[in-house]
Design a protein around this motif. Structure first.
Motif, short mmCIF file in Angstrom:
data_model
loop_
_atom_site.label_atom_id
_atom_site.label_comp_id
_atom_site.label_asym_id
_atom_site.label_seq_id
_atom_site.Cartn_x
_atom_site.Cartn_y
_atom_site.Cartn_z
N MET A 27 0.83 -1.21 0.00
CA MET A 27 0.00 0.00 0.00
C MET A 27 0.87 1.26 0.00
O MET A 27 0.63 2.19 -0.77
N THR B 42 1.54 3.12 -3.71
CA THR B 42 0.78 4.37 -3.75
C THR B 42 1.70 5.57 -3.74
O THR B 42 1.51 6.52 -4.50
N THR C 10 -2.21 -4.71 -5.70
CA THR C 10 -1.21 -3.78 -6.20
C THR C 10 -1.82 -2.80 -7.20
O THR C 10 -1.54 -1.59 -7.16
N CYS D 9 -3.70 -0.22 -5.32
CA CYS D 9 -2.81 0.78 -4.74
C CYS D 9 -2.27 1.74 -5.80
O CYS D 9 -2.17 2.96 -5.56
N THR E 291 -4.11 2.36 7.14
CA THR E 291 -3.67 0.99 6.88
C THR E 291 -3.21 0.31 8.15
O THR E 291 -3.48 -0.87 8.39
#
Length: 368
Positions: free
Chosen positions: A184, A188, A263, A266, A295
């Motif tokens: 994450m 990101t 993925t 993200c 998260t």
């Protein structure tokens, strides 16, 4: 298609030329899984304890030796009076005290019962509960060995079986959460600065006047990071299995597919942030502060979602890491098939589609 491939190659060159970014993309996941994998654990080991033994017989000595021989406790002192208990707690030299009354062995042999007092430092309630549980189990095991030939009246024997994690390793719980947190943050954060970087360097004008459609520009920026993320996923799983001793009981193909889906989610989130901000600093700030805490706190791997207030339980539904964490636990730890995680998979797919559409809508085809 050639234009799209050219944009993908351009993005790859950006990554390869920036050694710092490449180091973050490939090195950070490995460092984080090693650090968090060994540091984050609910297991309590080598806890210091002291003994106040008024009996000083063979039975108490055997119990003390068994406690000290276990991986959970280390004997640090033998006390003489009750006043020593408070003093040793004040100095922080012990977290638990075992008190044996006089005639412990005699009472156990003649009356089939003998009290044992366990005093724990409850300034950290979780540690205190864990330590008293460990000590009680060791003492009860000793009692069973001593009285196994005797029929005690009204005895209830509880048989406990731990499924999926019989050794009660903390890594079985934390590794899935760490994997979700790493993907994450890295995916990101890196994609969040892609479009913004083009704005700051002035190359966005070249992209806007090109015949390539906005959707292809966005996808071209995500593809290189997706391929690098797949390498990270493989390396994380290898470290989890061979270094942290966390097995993959379910389908490896299913686990990889779900990881790639997460993925992409993200990456879509990062692209959305990138289209909404005008500087790399702001994009990274939003990525770190806006995603790290949710998260960490709301995915369920540190704190059970069921114990949270209803408001936070509702908010946790929009955190992608929550659903991926549940998928990894089900597939990796429990060995369950796709049919058991179809809901979580569907939710992640819906989030991905929504984030990609939002990124495309917010992608500005004009600089002013």
């Amino acid at each position: 298609m050639k234009q799209f491939i050219s944009f993908v190659k351009k993005e790859f060159l950006h990554i390869l030329r920036d050694t710092k970014t490449l180091l973050i993309l490939l090195g950070m996941p490995i460092a984080l899984i090693m650090i968090f994998g060994f540091a984050l654990t609910t297991e309590v080991k080598n806890s210091k304890f002291a003994v106040l033994d008024f009996s000083k017989d063979a039975a108490t000595e055997e119990i003390i030796n068994e406690l000290n021989a276990s991986r959970y406790f280390d004997l640090v002192a033998a006390l003489h009076t009750y006043q020593d208990i408070e003093a040793i707690f004040h100095k922080g030299k012990a977290k638990m005290i075992i008190v044996f009354p006089p005639s412990f062995k005699s009472d156990l042999q003649h009356f089939n019962t003998a009290p044992v007092q366990i005093i724990a430092d409850a300034s950290d309630p979780n540690v205190a509960t864990t330590l008293t549980g460990y000590a009680t189990t060791i003492i009860m095991d000793y009692q069973k060995r001593v009285t196994h030939d005797r029929k005690l009246p009204h005895t209830i024997n509880t048989q406990v079986r731990m499924l999926y994690n019989p050794q009660m390793k903390g890594t079985y719980s934390f590794v899935p959460g760490v994997i979700s947190m790493i993907l994450m943050l890295v995916c990101t954060m890196m994609t969040a600065i892609t479009v913004v970087r083009e704005k700051e360097t002035g190359t966005m004008e070249v992209l806007l006047v090109s015949p390539v459609q906005p959707i292809k520009v966005i996808l071209a920026k995500a593809v290189p990071y997706l391929l690098i993320s797949i390498v990270n996923i493989i390396s994380i799983l290898l470290l989890s299995v061979f270094v942290l001793d966390v097995p993959i009981r379910g389908s490896l193909i299913l686990l990889l597919s779900e990881s790639i889906l997460f993925t992409i989610t993200c990456l879509s989130f990062g692209l959305l942030i990138s289209t909404l901000t005008d500087s790399q600093q702001m994009a990274m700030f939003i990525s770190l502060t806006g995603l790290f805490l949710p998260t960490l706190m709301l995915s369920g791997f540190l704190f059970p979602i069921e114990n949270m207030p209803m408001v936070l339980q509702v908010v946790s539904n929009i955190v992608p890491a929550r659903w991926y964490y549940q998928i990894v636990r089900a597939v990796m730890i429990k060995g369950l098939p796709l049919i058991t995680v179809w809901k979580e998979t569907f939710i992640l797919t819906g989030m991905t589609v929504f984030l990609l559409m939002a990124s495309l809508k917010n992608f500005k085809t004009r600089l002013a």
